[in-house]
Motif scaffolding. Structure first.
Motif, short mmCIF file in Angstrom:
data_model
loop_
_atom_site.label_atom_id
_atom_site.label_comp_id
_atom_site.label_asym_id
_atom_site.label_seq_id
_atom_site.Cartn_x
_atom_site.Cartn_y
_atom_site.Cartn_z
N LYS A 140 35.01 -30.48 88.89
CA LYS A 140 34.58 -29.64 90.72
C LYS A 140 34.38 -28.33 89.75
O LYS A 140 34.09 -27.05 90.32
CB LYS A 140 36.09 -29.47 91.36
N ARG A 141 35.04 -27.90 88.22
CA ARG A 141 34.88 -26.88 88.01
C ARG A 141 34.00 -26.65 87.44
O ARG A 141 32.87 -25.40 87.21
CB ARG A 141 35.94 -26.69 86.53
N ARG A 142 32.98 -27.50 86.95
CA ARG A 142 31.41 -27.86 86.06
C ARG A 142 30.66 -27.45 87.43
O ARG A 142 29.90 -26.69 87.52
CB ARG A 142 31.31 -29.35 85.78
N GLN A 143 30.78 -27.60 88.37
CA GLN A 143 29.99 -27.54 89.56
C GLN A 143 30.50 -26.29 90.21
O GLN A 143 29.69 -25.66 91.29
CB GLN A 143 30.96 -28.28 90.91
N THR A 144 30.92 -25.34 89.94
CA THR A 144 31.99 -23.89 90.30
C THR A 144 30.68 -22.92 89.86
O THR A 144 31.75 -22.82 88.75
CB THR A 144 32.91 -23.48 90.54
N ASP A 145 30.02 -22.23 90.40
CA ASP A 145 30.09 -20.97 89.53
C ASP A 145 30.08 -19.90 90.04
O ASP A 145 30.23 -19.44 90.99
CB ASP A 145 28.29 -21.06 89.56
N LEU A 146 31.07 -19.39 89.00
CA LEU A 146 32.06 -18.02 90.00
C LEU A 146 30.87 -16.67 89.09
O LEU A 146 32.06 -15.52 89.11
CB LEU A 146 33.49 -18.11 88.86
N SER A 147 30.15 -16.65 88.50
CA SER A 147 29.36 -15.79 88.11
C SER A 147 29.31 -15.18 89.12
O SER A 147 28.54 -13.47 88.70
CB SER A 147 28.29 -15.56 87.32
N ARG A 148 28.47 -15.38 90.14
CA ARG A 148 27.87 -14.36 91.46
C ARG A 148 28.68 -13.83 91.59
O ARG A 148 28.56 -12.91 92.35
CB ARG A 148 28.10 -15.22 92.35
N HIS A 149 30.15 -13.83 91.34
CA HIS A 149 31.35 -13.15 91.91
C HIS A 149 31.80 -11.59 91.04
O HIS A 149 32.27 -10.21 91.32
CB HIS A 149 33.15 -13.56 91.69
N LEU A 150 30.94 -11.40 89.47
CA LEU A 150 30.85 -9.91 89.11
C LEU A 150 30.12 -9.19 89.77
O LEU A 150 28.94 -9.34 89.57
CB LEU A 150 30.37 -10.77 87.49
#
Length: 506
Positions: free
Chosen positions: A16-26
Motif C-alpha cells: 500500500k505504501r508503494r501505491q500511495t503517491d504523497l508528493s501531490r500534497h506538497l
C-alpha cells in the motif's frame, strides 16, 4: 521493544505504501525548495569518523565558555514523584552534560551547528519513545521548536495560495491564523461533546464543488486529545472513521497532540507495571493515536514537551514518513535552523541511562496525570457546588488535558432574542455573540478571565450550506483551565458564579 501490535499485515503495508503517491500534497514552495548545500556537505562529513572538517564556520569547541551543565531534577524513586516534588519532600537527582567527559550527548556536539532535524541521538531516543507508545510503521522523527514552529512549517509544506484546509469548528486560532497569510482558508467541521464529527467531514468532502470552490481540501488539522478549546477527546472509533475518510479522499492529517500524555481515569494494570514498567503499562491505556493507525504515511504527528516538562523549553518533535521528513528538514535548514543545543542536551540526559530513562519519564507522566486529575476533579466539584446549581451554566468533565468547556444557557437571559431576518443567508439568527461579549466584560470587571468561544470560532467563509447554522449562534461557551492552584480554582469559580447571576439579573 514495540508494545502495540499493529492491526495489519506488514507485507500488505509495504504494497500500500508503494501505491500511495504523497508528493501531490506538497506546496509549490516545498517542491521548489532545494537542499541547503552547506548542510548537505555537513551531513556527508558526519558519515566518516575522523574526517577533518575545514569547511564549516563553527567556533571550535575549545573556545566554548562552558564545559559542564548540571540539571537538578526530581528523583523518580518516589512512588508519586510529582506530588513529592511539589511538596518539597522528594529527593533530587543531578544529571549532567559535559564537553570533555562521557555523557549521553557531548556538549561538543550539542553546542555546535547541526542539521534541521536535530541531533541523531535525540531523534533516535524520541523514535524509541514513539515505538513504545504508538508503534508507527516506517516513520521518522524530526525535532521542532515546539508545535507552533512545527505547524507553521507544515502549513508552508502543504499549502498553496487558494488552498482550503479542514479543521474543527472551534480550534486554536493562534495556529490557524498563521496559515491565513499563506493564502490558506479554513473549512470548519462540526463538533459535539466527543469532538470532530466524522459524518460532517464526509459531507463536506463529498459535496465539495471544485469548479466553484477550488481545490478540494487535502489537509485536516486536528487536536484529538483535550481539543483546544473544547477539551474533548476523540473516541477510538471516531479516530478510525476519520482515518478511513482521510484515506478515501487522500487527506493529510496534521495530528497536533500536545495534551496526549495528560489522560485521566486511566486503569493501568498492576501486573503489567510490575512485569514491564511504566512505558508499557501507560502504552496499554493511552488513546490510540492517528499515528498508530497510519500505514500509508498520511499522518504528520506533532508532540511537545510543553505540557509535561516546561513550555519555555520550546522543544518538540514531528513524526511522519521519510519523504515528508526530508522536505521538512530542508525547510528548517533554510529557515529557523536546528533546535537549540541546550534543550537537546537536557532531553538527552533526562531520557538517557544516567537520567530518568524512558520508563522513568513515563513514570513522571503517570504521576503528572494523577495530579492534574486531582485538580480537574476539584474544579468539577467546585463547579457543581458554585456554578451548576444556578442553572445558568453546565460543563462536561474532560477526559484529558487542561480545559473545561463551559456552556452558558443564554436562552434564559431576559435580553436573549432570535433574529427573524439575518443580514445574509446563513447569517446569525440570535444575539448570542453580543451577550457573550457583555458577559466576558462583566467577568473581567469582577476580576476573572475566561477565554470566550468567539476567540476560537472558525466561520465558514464558503457559506456552503445556509441551513448549517452560523457559528456565532454557538459561541455561548467559555474555555476555563483547571491547572492553577486549589485556591485559584476555588476563588475563580466563586467569582464566575457571582458574575453569572449578576449578569442574568441585568
Amino acid at each position: 521493544m514495540v508494545y502495540i501490535n499493529p492491526p495489519y499485515d506488514r507485507s500488505e503495508v509495504g504494497l500500500k505504501r508503494r501505491q500511495t503517491d504523497l508528493s501531490r500534497h506538497l506546496s509549490a514552495e516545498a517542491r521548489a525548495r532545494l537542499p541547503n548545500p552547506i548542510k548537505t556537505i555537513w551531513k556527508v562529513a558526519q558519515v566518516k569518523p575522523g574526517t577533518i572538517n575545514m569547511g564549516n564556520g563553527d567556533p571550535h569547541h575549545t573556545l566554548y565558555p562552558v564545559c559542564e551543565m548540571n540539571f537538578v531534577v526530581p528523583s523518580i524513586d518516589d512512588v508519586n514523584p510529582v506530588q513529592a516534588w511539589k511538596d518539597g519532600t522528594g529527593e533530587q537527582q543531578i544529571i549532567a552534560s559535559y564537553k570533555d567527559e562521557p555523557c549521553a550527548l557531548s556538549l561538543r556536539t550539542a553546542l555546535a551547528y547541526g542539521a534541521g532535524g536535530g541531533l541523531k541521538y535525540v531523534r533516535d531516543t524520541l523514535a524509541d519513545l514513539n515505538d513504545r507508545i504508538h508503534a508507527p510503521p516506517n516513520h521518522s522523527v524530526s525535532l521542532s521548536l515546539g508545535n507552533a514552529d512545527a505547524l507553521t512549517k507544515c502549513f508552508r509544506l502543504f499549502g498553496d495560495p487558494g488552498d482550503a484546509f479542514l479543521c474543527e469548528e472551534f480550534t486554536f486560532s493562534a495556529m490557524t491564523n498563521a496559515a491565513l497569510p499563506l493564502g490558506i482558508t479554513w473549512v470548519p467541521i462540526r463538533m459535539d461533546k466527543d469532538g470532530l464529527i466524522p459524518s460532517d467531514m464526509e459531507r463536506v468532502l463529498s459535496n465539495w464543488d471544485e469548479v466553484t470552490q477550488g481545490r478540494r481540501p487535502h489537509v485536516l488539522y486536528t487536536i484529538p486529545c483535550s481539543q483546544n478549546p473544547t477539551g474533548s477527546t476523540l473516541p477510538a472509533e471516531r479516530r478510525r472513521q476519520i482515518y478511513e475518510i482521510a484515506r478515501e479522499w487522500d487527506i493529510i492529517i496534521l495530528e497536533d497532540d500536545p495534551y496526549f500524555f495528560l489522560q485521566y481515569d486511566l486503569n493501568t494494570q498492576t501486573t503489567t507495571l510490575e512485569s514491564y514498567g511504566f512505558a508499557r503499562a501507560m502504552a496499554e491505556v493511552l488513546p490510540r493515536s492517528f499515528l498508530s493507525m497510519d500505514y500509508d504515511g498520511r499522518v504528520v504527528r506533532l508532540d511537545s514537551f510543553s505540557k509535561i516538562l516546561a513550555p519555555g523549553m520550546r522543544l518538540g518533535w514531528v513524526t511522519c514518513n521519510d519523504f515528508f521528513t526530508e522536505k521538512l528538514d530542508m525547510l528548517t535548514d533554510s529557515s529557523s535552523q536546528h533546535p537549540h543545543g541546550l534543550g537537546q542536551a537536557f532531553i538527552s540526559e533526562l531520557l538517557g541511562s544516567q537520567g530518568w530513562g524512558i520508563d522513568g519519564f513515563m513514570k513522571w507522566v503517570s504521576s503528572l496525570c494523577r495530579e492534574y486529575e486531582r485538580r480537574r476533579n476539584l474544579f468539577m466539584d467546585v463547579f457543581r457546588r458554585e456554578v451548576e446549581v444556578t442553572g445558568l451554566a453546565s460543563a462536561e468533565t474532560p477526559k484529558s488535558g487542561m480545559f473545561v468547556w463551559i456552556k452558558i444557557d443564554l436562552e434564559r437571559h431576559a435580553r436573549y432574542r432570535k433574529i427573524e431576518s439575518p443580514e445574509y443567508p446563513g447569517g446569525p439568527v440570535s444575539n448570542t455573540a453580543e451577550l457573550m461579549n457583555e458577559l466576558f466584560r462583566k467577568l473581567l470587571d469582577c476580576g476573572l478571565v475566561m477565554m470566550p468561544a468567539s476567540t476560537f470560532a472558525m466561520p465558514d467563509l464558503t457559506r456552503r450550506r445556509s441551513d448549517d447554522g452560523n457559528i456565532s449562534d454557538r459561541v455561548n461557551y467559555f474555555r476555563a483551565t483547571f491547572v492553577g492552584t486549589d485556591e485559584v480554582i476555588e476563588n475563580g469559580l466563586k467569582i464566575f458564579s457571582r458574575g453569572l447571576e449578576e449578569f442574568f439579573c441585568f
